[in-house]
Design an enzyme around this catalytic site. Structure first.
Site, PDB file in Angstrom:
ATOM      1  N   LYS A  52       4.642   3.599   0.297  1.00  0.00           N
ATOM      2  CA  LYS A  52       4.860   2.668  -0.809  1.00  0.00           C
ATOM      3  C   LYS A  52       6.351   2.454  -1.044  1.00  0.00           C
ATOM      4  O   LYS A  52       6.810   1.323  -1.238  1.00  0.00           O
ATOM      5  CB  LYS A  52       4.193   3.177  -2.086  1.00  0.00           C
ATOM      6  CG  LYS A  52       2.684   3.058  -2.064  1.00  0.00           C
ATOM      7  CD  LYS A  52       2.066   3.643  -3.320  1.00  0.00           C
ATOM      8  CE  LYS A  52       0.546   3.510  -3.321  1.00  0.00           C
ATOM      9  NZ  LYS A  52      -0.061   4.040  -4.555  1.00  0.00           N
ATOM     10  N   SER A  68       4.398   6.675  -5.591  1.00  0.00           N
ATOM     11  CA  SER A  68       3.467   7.711  -6.042  1.00  0.00           C
ATOM     12  C   SER A  68       2.053   7.298  -5.672  1.00  0.00           C
ATOM     13  O   SER A  68       1.721   6.115  -5.664  1.00  0.00           O
ATOM     14  CB  SER A  68       3.586   7.902  -7.557  1.00  0.00           C
ATOM     15  OG  SER A  68       2.819   9.007  -7.978  1.00  0.00           O
ATOM     16  N   ASP A  69       1.245   8.294  -5.355  1.00  0.00           N
ATOM     17  CA  ASP A  69      -0.156   8.045  -5.063  1.00  0.00           C
ATOM     18  C   ASP A  69      -0.951   9.264  -5.498  1.00  0.00           C
ATOM     19  O   ASP A  69      -0.452  10.392  -5.423  1.00  0.00           O
ATOM     20  CB  ASP A  69      -0.388   7.770  -3.578  1.00  0.00           C
ATOM     21  CG  ASP A  69      -1.762   7.179  -3.342  1.00  0.00           C
ATOM     22  OD1 ASP A  69      -1.932   5.979  -3.603  1.00  0.00           O
ATOM     23  OD2 ASP A  69      -2.670   7.923  -2.922  1.00  0.00           O
ATOM     24  N   GLN A  70      -2.172   9.044  -5.945  1.00  0.00           N
ATOM     25  CA  GLN A  70      -2.980  10.140  -6.465  1.00  0.00           C
ATOM     26  C   GLN A  70      -4.410  10.058  -5.958  1.00  0.00           C
ATOM     27  O   GLN A  70      -4.959   8.961  -5.824  1.00  0.00           O
ATOM     28  CB  GLN A  70      -2.997  10.097  -7.988  1.00  0.00           C
ATOM     29  CG  GLN A  70      -3.781  11.233  -8.631  1.00  0.00           C
ATOM     30  CD  GLN A  70      -3.838  11.081 -10.128  1.00  0.00           C
ATOM     31  OE1 GLN A  70      -4.525  10.210 -10.644  1.00  0.00           O
ATOM     32  NE2 GLN A  70      -3.101  11.915 -10.827  1.00  0.00           N
ATOM     33  N   GLY A 105       1.000  12.581  -4.968  1.00  0.00           N
ATOM     34  CA  GLY A 105       2.135  12.497  -4.060  1.00  0.00           C
ATOM     35  C   GLY A 105       3.261  11.744  -4.735  1.00  0.00           C
ATOM     36  O   GLY A 105       3.028  10.778  -5.469  1.00  0.00           O
TER      37      GLY A 105
END
EC number: 3.6.1.-
Length: 192
Positions: A52, A68-70, A105
């Site tokens: 991203k 960010s990633d979840q 992340g």
């Protein structure tokens, strides 16, 4: 300080980042967020947070870009955003009395130098034993269909929790601010 860019269209992440009282802009990266075969949840969120940030580097040179990633993990299975009432109800029925782990992340990329910091911040929610009626009342009240795990921890969703466990509660909402501050400080950003 280089301009700060949040690589996200999430209102939840934008609201969290605004707590740091730093000027920033937002842009939504266009990446494939598919889970790769054999990829662990930890590897997935770290890869996606970096992708991203990198996706916006060319269009935003000389920026500090936050990616960010979840994902939510229940019984060793990644559960995504439910998008519908029925899927949310099933997710919460499955989570009743169980523990849901959230892996977030986080990447901070300096698009001027190419240097990046990437990490994963875990947070666990231990759910109450929930009746079908409690679940349905909650879903009608808050409609958390765009939230992994089918609840909004920053809202009424907290009533579904027995307890939580982790170093940074903001990671549960999707942007671990404590770890982000560490990364920003390492880039010379003055905080507070």
């Amino acid at each position: 300080m280089l301009p700060l860019l949040l690589a996200s269209s999430s209102v939840y992440r934008r609201d969290l980042l605004s707590r740091l009282r730093l000027p920033f802009t937002c842009s939504s990266p266009d990446i494939d967020e598919s889970h790769r075969p054999g990829e662990s949840a930890l590897e997935l969120v770290q890869r996606l947070s970096l992708e991203k940030a990198k996706a916006l580097a060319a269009s935003h040179p000389a920026h500090l870009i936050i990616g960010s990633d979840q994902v939510a993990v229940l019984n060793d299975q990644i559960i995504g955003k439910p998008h519908t009432f029925d899927k949310a109800r099933q997710q919460l029925l499955n989570a009743s009395g169980a523990s849901v782990s959230f892996l977030t992340g986080l990447t901070l990329l300096n698009s001027q130098t190419g240097h990046h910091q990437t990490d994963c911040v875990p947070f666990t929610v231990h759910m109450r034993h929930l009746s079908a009626e409690q679940i349905e009342r909650y879903l009608h009240a808050e409609e958390p269909y765009d939230c992994a795990g089918s609840f909004k921890a920053e809202g009424l969703g907290v009533s579904l929790f027995q307890r939580t466990e982790g170093d940074d509660a903001t990671s549960l909402v999707g942007l671990p601010l404590i770890r982000l501050v560490d990364m920003l400080l390492a880039q010379g950003v003055a905080l507070p």
